[in-house]
Scaffold this motif. Structure first.
Motif, mmCIF file in Angstrom:
data_model
loop_
_atom_site.group_PDB
_atom_site.id
_atom_site.type_symbol
_atom_site.label_atom_id
_atom_site.label_comp_id
_atom_site.label_asym_id
_atom_site.label_seq_id
_atom_site.Cartn_x
_atom_site.Cartn_y
_atom_site.Cartn_z
ATOM 1 N N THR A 1 0.809 -1.219 0.000
ATOM 2 C CA THR A 1 0.000 0.000 0.000
ATOM 3 C C THR A 1 0.843 1.271 0.000
ATOM 4 O OG1 THR A 1 -0.189 0.113 2.423
ATOM 5 C CG2 THR A 1 -1.859 -1.193 1.230
ATOM 6 N N LEU A 2 2.160 1.128 0.164
ATOM 7 C CA LEU A 2 3.024 2.312 0.176
ATOM 8 C C LEU A 2 3.083 2.930 -1.214
ATOM 9 C CD1 LEU A 2 5.978 1.072 2.406
ATOM 10 C CD2 LEU A 2 4.225 2.757 3.001
ATOM 11 N N SER A 3 3.032 4.236 -1.253
ATOM 12 C CA SER A 3 3.074 4.951 -2.534
ATOM 13 C C SER A 3 4.499 5.019 -3.072
ATOM 14 C CB SER A 3 2.550 6.379 -2.343
ATOM 15 O OG SER A 3 3.456 7.126 -1.547
ATOM 16 N N GLU A 4 4.600 5.327 -4.357
ATOM 17 C CA GLU A 4 5.918 5.528 -4.975
ATOM 18 C C GLU A 4 6.656 6.647 -4.241
ATOM 19 O OE1 GLU A 4 7.118 4.614 -8.655
ATOM 20 O OE2 GLU A 4 6.108 2.754 -8.125
ATOM 21 N N ASP A 5 5.938 7.716 -3.878
ATOM 22 C CA ASP A 5 6.575 8.824 -3.161
ATOM 23 C C ASP A 5 7.130 8.376 -1.818
ATOM 24 O OD1 ASP A 5 6.156 10.652 -5.206
ATOM 25 O OD2 ASP A 5 4.342 11.503 -4.304
ATOM 26 N N ALA A 6 6.414 7.516 -1.115
ATOM 27 C CA ALA A 6 6.893 7.012 0.176
ATOM 28 C C ALA A 6 8.157 6.167 -0.010
ATOM 29 C CB ALA A 6 5.814 6.200 0.869
ATOM 30 N N LEU A 7 8.176 5.363 -1.071
ATOM 31 C CA LEU A 7 9.351 4.530 -1.337
ATOM 32 C C LEU A 7 10.547 5.390 -1.736
ATOM 33 C CD1 LEU A 7 7.613 1.606 -3.249
ATOM 34 C CD2 LEU A 7 8.364 1.645 -0.849
ATOM 35 N N ILE A 8 10.305 6.402 -2.546
ATOM 36 C CA ILE A 8 11.382 7.308 -2.944
ATOM 37 C C ILE A 8 11.920 8.055 -1.724
ATOM 38 C CG2 ILE A 8 11.861 9.450 -4.219
ATOM 39 C CD1 ILE A 8 10.126 8.221 -6.502
ATOM 40 N N ALA A 9 11.036 8.481 -0.834
ATOM 41 C CA ALA A 9 11.478 9.146 0.396
ATOM 42 C C ALA A 9 12.338 8.207 1.241
ATOM 43 C CB ALA A 9 10.274 9.636 1.197
ATOM 44 N N ALA A 10 11.979 6.935 1.274
ATOM 45 C CA ALA A 10 12.768 5.951 2.026
ATOM 46 C C ALA A 10 14.156 5.780 1.412
ATOM 47 C CB ALA A 10 12.034 4.609 2.079
ATOM 48 N N ILE A 11 14.221 5.734 0.085
ATOM 49 C CA ILE A 11 15.533 5.620 -0.583
ATOM 50 C C ILE A 11 16.369 6.858 -0.288
ATOM 51 C CG2 ILE A 11 16.737 5.516 -2.800
ATOM 52 C CD1 ILE A 11 14.293 3.914 -3.866
ATOM 53 N N HIS A 12 15.747 8.011 -0.337
ATOM 54 C CA HIS A 12 16.484 9.249 -0.056
ATOM 55 C C HIS A 12 17.049 9.230 1.366
ATOM 56 C CE1 HIS A 12 17.752 13.367 -0.100
ATOM 57 N NE2 HIS A 12 17.012 13.613 0.969
ATOM 58 N N ALA A 13 16.235 8.789 2.319
ATOM 59 C CA ALA A 13 16.659 8.748 3.710
ATOM 60 C C ALA A 13 17.669 7.635 3.979
ATOM 61 C CB ALA A 13 15.445 8.586 4.623
ATOM 62 N N HIS A 14 17.577 6.566 3.195
ATOM 63 C CA HIS A 14 18.445 5.391 3.377
ATOM 64 C C HIS A 14 18.987 4.972 2.005
ATOM 65 C CE1 HIS A 14 16.800 4.994 7.434
ATOM 66 N NE2 HIS A 14 15.628 5.255 6.870
ATOM 67 N N PRO A 15 19.997 5.672 1.490
ATOM 68 C CA PRO A 15 20.459 5.422 0.122
ATOM 69 C C PRO A 15 20.943 3.997 -0.138
ATOM 70 C CG PRO A 15 21.912 6.967 1.248
ATOM 71 C CD PRO A 15 20.732 6.753 2.125
ATOM 72 N N VAL A 16 21.224 3.236 0.911
ATOM 73 C CA VAL A 16 21.615 1.841 0.728
ATOM 74 C C VAL A 16 20.499 1.049 0.051
ATOM 75 C CG1 VAL A 16 20.845 1.006 2.991
ATOM 76 C CG2 VAL A 16 22.781 -0.099 1.852
ATOM 77 N N LEU A 17 19.279 1.575 0.085
ATOM 78 C CA LEU A 17 18.141 0.906 -0.546
ATOM 79 C C LEU A 17 18.153 1.003 -2.068
ATOM 80 C CD1 LEU A 17 15.325 2.023 1.912
ATOM 81 C CD2 LEU A 17 16.157 -0.320 1.566
ATOM 82 N N LEU A 18 18.947 1.929 -2.616
ATOM 83 C CA LEU A 18 18.988 2.097 -4.069
ATOM 84 C C LEU A 18 19.802 0.975 -4.694
ATOM 85 C CD1 LEU A 18 18.182 3.917 -6.473
ATOM 86 C CD2 LEU A 18 20.358 5.104 -6.152
ATOM 87 N N ASN A 19 19.208 0.296 -5.628
ATOM 88 C CA ASN A 19 19.922 -0.756 -6.335
ATOM 89 C C ASN A 19 20.950 -0.122 -7.258
ATOM 90 O OD1 ASN A 19 20.528 -3.399 -6.948
ATOM 91 N ND2 ASN A 19 18.435 -3.934 -7.437
ATOM 92 N N ARG A 20 21.983 -0.845 -7.563
ATOM 93 C CA ARG A 20 23.076 -0.300 -8.364
ATOM 94 C C ARG A 20 23.642 -1.359 -9.267
ATOM 95 N NH1 ARG A 20 24.154 -1.626 -2.755
ATOM 96 N NH2 ARG A 20 25.644 -3.308 -2.802
ATOM 97 N N PRO A 21 24.329 -0.882 -10.282
ATOM 98 C CA PRO A 21 24.565 0.500 -10.679
ATOM 99 C C PRO A 21 23.447 1.000 -11.589
ATOM 100 C CG PRO A 21 25.806 -0.920 -12.112
ATOM 101 C CD PRO A 21 25.094 -1.819 -11.118
ATOM 102 N N ILE A 22 23.156 2.264 -11.466
ATOM 103 C CA ILE A 22 22.271 2.921 -12.424
ATOM 104 C C ILE A 22 23.166 3.784 -13.289
ATOM 105 C CG2 ILE A 22 20.384 4.552 -12.773
ATOM 106 C CD1 ILE A 22 19.203 3.544 -10.119
#
Length: 116
Positions: free
Chosen positions: A74-95
């Motif tokens: 139920t989490l929105s895309e914005d909520a997930l993006i905010a989580a990645i911003h707060a915890h950059p380890v969540l971003l998959n790599r490499p982009i």
């Protein structure tokens, strides 16, 4: 050719993509996103440019993913993006971003599709 890689030097996929870019004769802009996390707007732009749902750009095996209950559908895309911003380890790599497109390069050989 302008090339940017969102990079984590501890990740073999990220190191592999960077090596392929350099072996092709390019010197990319390397963003250590753990040290310099992208802004929320930059993350939104990356997600849009990749053409993937934000969940596909997240590392769901990170402890913080389950700690924050980010698997909640139920989490929105914005909520997930905010989580990645707060915890950059969540971003998959490499982009990797090039004039030919933006892509999550897992496996690293996918970077070849973005090079001339």
């Amino acid at each position: 050719m302008n090339i940017t890689i969102f990079h984590n030097a501890r990740c073999s996929n990220s190191r592999g993509a960077l090596a392929l870019i350099q072996d092709a004769g390019f010197t990319p802009t390397v963003i250590d996103y753990l040290q310099s996390p992208p802004s929320v707007d930059e993350l939104k732009a990356l997600v849009k440019a990749c053409g993937l749902p934000v969940r596909e750009l997240m590392r769901s095996k990170e402890a913080v993913y389950s700690e924050l209950n980010l698997g909640d559908a139920t989490l929105s895309e914005d909520a997930l993006i905010a989580a990645i911003h707060a915890h950059p380890v969540l971003l998959n790599r490499p982009i990797v971003v090039t004039p030919k497109g933006t892509r999550l390069c897992r496996p690293p050989e996918l970077v070849r599709e973005l090079l001339p």
